[in-house]
Design an enzyme around this catalytic site. Structure first.
Site, PDB file in Angstrom:
ATOM      1  N   VAL A 102      -7.372   7.846   1.116  1.00 26.24           N
ATOM      2  CA  VAL A 102      -6.567   7.073   0.164  1.00 26.24           C
ATOM      3  C   VAL A 102      -5.349   6.501   0.879  1.00 26.24           C
ATOM      4  CG1 VAL A 102      -5.215   7.174  -1.968  1.00 26.24           C
ATOM      5  CG2 VAL A 102      -7.381   8.402  -1.817  1.00 26.24           C
ATOM      6  N   PRO A 139       0.317  15.835   8.907  1.00 27.90           N
ATOM      7  CA  PRO A 139      -0.123  16.672  10.031  1.00 27.90           C
ATOM      8  C   PRO A 139      -1.405  16.102  10.635  1.00 27.90           C
ATOM      9  CG  PRO A 139       0.416  18.025   8.124  1.00 27.90           C
ATOM     10  CD  PRO A 139       0.423  16.608   7.663  1.00 27.90           C
ATOM     11  N   GLY A 163      -4.920  16.111   9.178  1.00 25.22           N
ATOM     12  CA  GLY A 163      -5.177  15.450   7.893  1.00 25.22           C
ATOM     13  C   GLY A 163      -5.347  13.946   8.024  1.00 25.22           C
ATOM     14  N   ASP A 208      -3.406   9.226  -7.819  1.00 24.23           N
ATOM     15  CA  ASP A 208      -4.098  10.098  -8.776  1.00 24.23           C
ATOM     16  C   ASP A 208      -3.209  10.714  -9.840  1.00 24.23           C
ATOM     17  OD1 ASP A 208      -6.649   9.745  -7.830  1.00 24.23           O
ATOM     18  OD2 ASP A 208      -6.520  11.380  -6.379  1.00 24.23           O
TER      19      ASP A 208
END
Lengths: 284, 284
Positions: free
Chosen positions: B33, B53, B56, B119
């Site tokens: 995303v 990080p 990710g 979201d």
């Protein structure tokens, strides 16, 4: 999702749907351009303050003030100073006095209030564009300030490409998504991803008209026979019927009949008749 | 301009084109995303800071970081606190940790920095939508959070309704408007209104393809024979030629011929032949 990255991005704006429900928007000016701003802001359910001396208020702005007394506070005066920005979440200027507009924009920058000054693009935090609306569906066309009039032409093309049922389909999908949150609660994270995956699958399978025709019974069946069993049944499997399918399919059928069969048939008969006319005299 | 006022506005967003050139945007998160957010912001020529990080960071986000080293500063760490918001003009969170997202949004509200939390629609100052881009033309489709997947279907319809020449037409009109500002300087006010009136007239008269085909010589003639004489000459009057006009006009001509003339003619001949076949044996 995993589309390749473009090494030549740039030169554009960030097109976004700004949320202003119950926020406060100041509109400085009351003329024809101001009336367009009022209209755009009323769409968002924001509270509007209009500052404009009586003689500068256009008939259209006046109509909005009369029709929406709960949403619009009108003051018969000019912009006075920084205090006008207190509690404001957005400011739009639509006045002929460019120097005054610039002053207001500077005050907004200091107060960190988003601002748009009509006709002075360099000063704007954001631009407006041509808009298409159908219930929950909103479409914006921006030319990035280069050809605002062409937006109107593109808007017509876009309107022509839509059936007018898209808003209804979106409304129904919105209801379905709310129901989905009852069956699978939780904001964002794994629950959100699971819901999104299922919805994506369903949207790839059903078409716009099928969503528009979905009723409460079908929605419930979709949850029980679809979501609960980790599958996405078809519209027909849930008992869905397209009442207009015969009529929509008939129309092109008739059209193609008239050109591809009726006309040639008539010509064929005409050919028969003409040939008969020529052959009859010879036989006498 | 003087369209009637709608007494039932409401329930929507304010769709705007936000300007971020050389502004600073913080993106918290580096997953899939986040990579979509990076793409949207690169379009605007803003400077981007990504906090995430190493483990990710999605492959697509990584590609953007590699391709745009001048635009993107990447830091291999989590969001640390309010100081991260210094000098930021916009913040976008795209992380799975909803509580952390909420904290960041609250800090942004205090600092009056516009924020979007992926979201978590309730927390967002603004929503994203499906986008179509063709040079200076940008189109956004918003379902106001009700059916984001349907936006993709509507996007396809809209793309199908465009010729792909709209961006070029807008670019040319942008050049013409710049030229117009040389002939008639002055920001906003009466000069702005005079320019706008003439441009509107021209845009009502010329079509999209004609603008796309307009060259420098025609632009200059348009100013001298049009603007200077307070009229709007036609595309042909300025020596404009549509190289594709014969082909585009031939196509429907051939199609209509084939159905409305060729087929009936063949049927007519067939009728003649069939009638002849019947009459010939009788004459023998």
């Amino acid at each position: 999702m995993n589309s390749p990255v473009d090494p030549n991005l740039g030169g554009g704006s960030l097109l976004i749907a700004w949320q202003l429900k119950d926020k406060n928007v100041l509109i400085v000016g009351g003329g024809e351009v101001a009336s367009q701003r009022v209209e755009s802001i009323l769409v968002t359910d924001a509270n509007i303050v209009i500052l404009c001396p009586e003689n500068g208020v256009s008939p259209r702005t006046r109509r909005f003030i009369e029709l929406y007394p709960d949403r619009i506070s009108y003051y018969d005066r000019l912009f006075t100073g920084p205090d006008e920005l207190n509690n404001m979440d957005m400011v739009l200027t639509a006045i002929d006095d460019n120097d005054r507009s610039r002053e207001i924009v500077e005050l907004c920058r200091k107060a960190r209030v988003p601002v748009n000054a009509a006709d002075i693009p360099d000063l704007c935090d954001f631009y407006f564009g041509a808009q298409v609306r159908d219930g929950p569906l909103q479409i914006m066309i921006s030319t990035n300030g280069q050809g605002p009039r062409l937006s109107a032409l593109i808007k017509q093309k876009i309107q022509g490409s839509l059936t007018g049922r898209e808003g209804e389909a979106i409304r129904k999908v919105g209801e379905l998504r709310q129901l989905l949150r009852v069956y699978e609660p939780g904001v964002g994270g794994p629950s959100g991803r699971k819901r999104m995956k299922w919805m994506t699958q369903l949207c790839n399978q059903w078409d716009m008209e099928e969503f528009a025709l979905m009723d409460d019974v079908m929605m419930k069946r979709l949850m029980e026979e679809g979501w609960a069993k980790e599958r996405t049944p078809s519209f027909e499997e849930l008992g869905g019927k397209r009442p207009d399918s015969r009529t929509t399919k008939m129309t092109p059928l008739i059209t193609s009949w008239s050109t591809s069969l009726v006309l040639p048939s008539l010509s064929f008969i005409a050919g028969l008749l003409v040939a008969s006319l020529f052959s009859l005299p010879r036989r006498r």
